[in-house]
Design an enzyme around this catalytic site. Sequence first.
Site, PDB file in Angstrom:
ATOM      1  N   ILE A  56      -4.253 112.091 -11.335  1.00 20.01           N
ATOM      2  CA  ILE A  56      -4.158 113.484 -10.885  1.00 20.01           C
ATOM      3  C   ILE A  56      -3.052 113.629  -9.830  1.00 20.01           C
ATOM      4  O   ILE A  56      -2.245 114.576  -9.870  1.00 20.01           O
ATOM      5  CB  ILE A  56      -5.512 113.964 -10.299  1.00 20.01           C
ATOM      6  N   SER A  71     -15.265 116.084  -6.054  1.00 23.34           N
ATOM      7  CA  SER A  71     -15.722 115.741  -7.398  1.00 23.34           C
ATOM      8  C   SER A  71     -17.009 116.524  -7.632  1.00 23.34           C
ATOM      9  O   SER A  71     -17.714 116.873  -6.683  1.00 23.34           O
ATOM     10  CB  SER A  71     -16.015 114.239  -7.465  1.00 23.34           C
ATOM     11  N   TYR A 106     -20.747 106.550  -4.653  1.00 21.36           N
ATOM     12  CA  TYR A 106     -19.634 107.493  -4.852  1.00 21.36           C
ATOM     13  C   TYR A 106     -20.100 108.914  -4.529  1.00 21.36           C
ATOM     14  O   TYR A 106     -19.454 109.650  -3.790  1.00 21.36           O
ATOM     15  CB  TYR A 106     -19.158 107.388  -6.301  1.00 21.36           C
ATOM     16  N   LYS A 144     -18.802 111.594  -1.630  1.00 20.10           N
ATOM     17  CA  LYS A 144     -18.263 112.923  -1.959  1.00 20.10           C
ATOM     18  C   LYS A 144     -19.133 114.037  -1.372  1.00 20.10           C
ATOM     19  O   LYS A 144     -18.617 115.067  -0.963  1.00 20.10           O
ATOM     20  CB  LYS A 144     -18.108 113.066  -3.479  1.00 20.10           C
ATOM     21  N   THR A 147      -8.347 109.977 -16.572  1.00 21.74           N
ATOM     22  CA  THR A 147      -7.378 109.207 -15.765  1.00 21.74           C
ATOM     23  C   THR A 147      -7.809 107.745 -15.761  1.00 21.74           C
ATOM     24  O   THR A 147      -8.921 107.420 -16.191  1.00 21.74           O
ATOM     25  CB  THR A 147      -7.381 109.691 -14.298  1.00 21.74           C
TER      26      THR A 147
HETATM   27  N1  LIG Z   1     -10.975 110.955 -12.870  1.00 23.54           N
HETATM   28  C1  LIG Z   1     -12.078 111.672 -12.744  1.00 23.54           C
HETATM   29  O1  LIG Z   1     -12.912 111.778 -13.673  1.00 23.54           O
HETATM   30  C2  LIG Z   1     -12.343 112.427 -11.458  1.00 23.54           C
HETATM   31  C3  LIG Z   1     -13.338 113.420 -11.471  1.00 23.54           C
HETATM   32  C4  LIG Z   1     -13.603 114.111 -10.299  1.00 23.54           C
HETATM   33  C5  LIG Z   1     -12.897 113.832  -9.138  1.00 23.54           C
HETATM   34  N2  LIG Z   1     -11.948 112.862  -9.156  1.00 23.54           N
HETATM   35  C6  LIG Z   1     -11.255 112.597  -7.879  1.00 23.54           C
HETATM   36  O2  LIG Z   1      -9.873 112.832  -8.063  1.00 23.54           O
HETATM   37  C7  LIG Z   1      -9.123 112.007  -7.172  1.00 23.54           C
HETATM   38  C8  LIG Z   1      -8.019 111.302  -7.955  1.00 23.54           C
HETATM   39  O3  LIG Z   1      -8.625 110.486  -8.954  1.00 23.54           O
HETATM   40  P1  LIG Z   1      -7.849 109.955 -10.251  1.00 23.54           P
HETATM   41  O4  LIG Z   1      -8.750 110.186 -11.382  1.00 23.54           O
HETATM   42  O5  LIG Z   1      -6.453 110.471 -10.265  1.00 23.54           O
HETATM   43  O6  LIG Z   1      -7.900 108.381  -9.917  1.00 23.54           O
HETATM   44  P2  LIG Z   1      -6.832 107.220 -10.168  1.00 23.54           P
HETATM   45  O7  LIG Z   1      -5.945 107.524 -11.297  1.00 23.54           O
HETATM   46  O8  LIG Z   1      -7.629 105.952 -10.186  1.00 23.54           O
HETATM   47  O9  LIG Z   1      -5.989 107.270  -8.802  1.00 23.54           O
HETATM   48  C9  LIG Z   1      -6.574 106.904  -7.575  1.00 23.54           C
HETATM   49  C10 LIG Z   1      -5.523 106.962  -6.494  1.00 23.54           C
HETATM   50  O10 LIG Z   1      -6.120 106.529  -5.243  1.00 23.54           O
HETATM   51  C11 LIG Z   1      -5.280 105.519  -4.685  1.00 23.54           C
HETATM   52  N3  LIG Z   1      -6.009 104.544  -3.886  1.00 23.54           N
HETATM   53  C12 LIG Z   1      -7.146 103.886  -4.213  1.00 23.54           C
HETATM   54  N4  LIG Z   1      -7.447 103.001  -3.246  1.00 23.54           N
HETATM   55  C13 LIG Z   1      -6.471 103.103  -2.297  1.00 23.54           C
HETATM   56  C14 LIG Z   1      -6.220 102.445  -1.062  1.00 23.54           C
HETATM   57  N5  LIG Z   1      -7.022 101.483  -0.584  1.00 23.54           N
HETATM   58  N6  LIG Z   1      -5.118 102.801  -0.341  1.00 23.54           N
HETATM   59  C15 LIG Z   1      -4.272 103.749  -0.817  1.00 23.54           C
HETATM   60  N7  LIG Z   1      -4.463 104.397  -1.976  1.00 23.54           N
HETATM   61  C16 LIG Z   1      -5.545 104.084  -2.704  1.00 23.54           C
HETATM   62  C17 LIG Z   1      -4.696 104.806  -5.907  1.00 23.54           C
HETATM   63  O11 LIG Z   1      -3.604 104.037  -5.511  1.00 23.54           O
HETATM   64  P3  LIG Z   1      -3.190 102.679  -6.334  1.00 23.54           P
HETATM   65  O12 LIG Z   1      -2.292 103.176  -7.441  1.00 23.54           O
HETATM   66  O13 LIG Z   1      -2.501 101.852  -5.314  1.00 23.54           O
HETATM   67  O14 LIG Z   1      -4.480 102.077  -6.838  1.00 23.54           O
HETATM   68  C18 LIG Z   1      -4.344 106.009  -6.765  1.00 23.54           C
HETATM   69  O15 LIG Z   1      -3.152 106.600  -6.322  1.00 23.54           O
HETATM   70  C19 LIG Z   1     -10.137 111.050  -6.520  1.00 23.54           C
HETATM   71  O16 LIG Z   1     -10.447 111.508  -5.236  1.00 23.54           O
HETATM   72  C20 LIG Z   1     -11.357 111.156  -7.422  1.00 23.54           C
HETATM   73  O17 LIG Z   1     -12.551 110.905  -6.722  1.00 23.54           O
HETATM   74  C21 LIG Z   1     -11.646 112.163 -10.284  1.00 23.54           C
END
Ligand SMILES: NC(=O)c1ccc[n+]([C@@H]2O[C@H](COP(=O)([O-])OP(=O)(O)OC[C@H]3O[C@@H](n4cnc5c(N)ncnc54)[C@H](OP(=O)(O)O)[C@@H]3O)[C@@H](O)[C@H]2O)c1
Length: 279
Positions: free
Chosen positions: A22, A144, A157, A161, A192
């Site tokens: 995202i 979320s 988790y 949240k 994602t």
């Molecule tokens: N995907 C879903 O179904 C979903 C649904 C609802 C809400 N969300 C929320 O949307 C947001 C983005 O999620 P996404 O689906 O895009 O996840 P994603 O593709 O796994 O991306 C997660 C991001 O967080 C970064 N991150 C994780 N640990 C870190 C650390 N220790 N230090 C710095 N950066 C760190 C990752 O960096 P690296 O590249 O270095 O790992 C990556 O840029 C999150 O807050 C998630 O809770 C997601």
Amino acid sequence: MSTSERPESRPLAVVTGATGGIGREIVALLVGAGYRVTILARGEATSPGVSPGGPAWGAHVATVACDLTRMESIAQAAADIVAAGEPVMLLIHCAGVISPGQGDGLCGDGVARQIAVNLTAPILLTSRLLESMPRGGHVVFVNSMAGAMPLQGSGVYAATKFGLRGYALSLALDLRPRGIRVSSVFPGAVDTPMLRREMAEGGSVLNFVSQPAAPADVARRIVAVCRRPRREVFLPPLDGLFANLCLLLPGVLRLSLPLLTFSGRRGYRRFQKRCGPVK
Ligand SMILES: NC(=O)c1ccc[n+]([C@@H]2O[C@H](COP(=O)([O-])OP(=O)(O)OC[C@H]3O[C@@H](n4cnc5c(N)ncnc54)[C@H](OP(=O)(O)O)[C@@H]3O)[C@@H](O)[C@H]2O)c1
């Protein structure tokens, strides 16, 4: 953009999680909307010459190294941004991690990592950057649906949240007199790397009651909230109504869970058929 445009004339946005599904889309949209973006990232993304967004990010994205599990790293990254002396007009917290696990036998590292990245880091980073945020600034939390509704098998988790929701609502009250807005966006499942990792580790089939959203669509909605700030936005809105109803009347969730689980299992099978098995 005209060739005479100076980068400093663009308002500054700071984004975490920008290398993720995202976050990457959010940064591209912000650059297109005229922002200069500083991303907080770790690992490969911080190597000289590496732009995780490729050419789409152009010259308007800078990287500050930050591991969000480490408080001193957050403090240093924030200090570097503050020292640059530019007003931070937009701060988007998009980083997040999930490690599914039932109530017993949880892994301590997984619990600590989820609390650190999803809850402690956005609180600390906001606190450190507020001195650079003028009237008209905006803090956006990517929450979320699990921040509004119990998620069986991912209680830690959900706890982070839910906590983030409480923090954001309280922060909005704190910052109102200073003219700084606070928003939270609550997406349902998004296709994602996080969702695929979650399912490979035994995540909930409830993610598939509806088809997972495309990251670009969710990013568009988040950037729309940056343009027209709102306190809480649920994606899709109907799921938000249902989640909030379940909090008011927990019996609604208990009664509907069997049907939701049946529909989630079917949705997950369809997803795997379309996208291949999740490993
Ligand atoms: N995907 C879903 O179904 C979903 C649904 C609802 C809400 N969300 C929320 O949307 C947001 C983005 O999620 P996404 O689906 O895009 O996840 P994603 O593709 O796994 O991306 C997660 C991001 O967080 C970064 N991150 C994780 N640990 C870190 C650390 N220790 N230090 C710095 N950066 C760190 C990752 O960096 P690296 O590249 O270095 O790992 C990556 O840029 C999150 O807050 C998630 O809770 C997601």
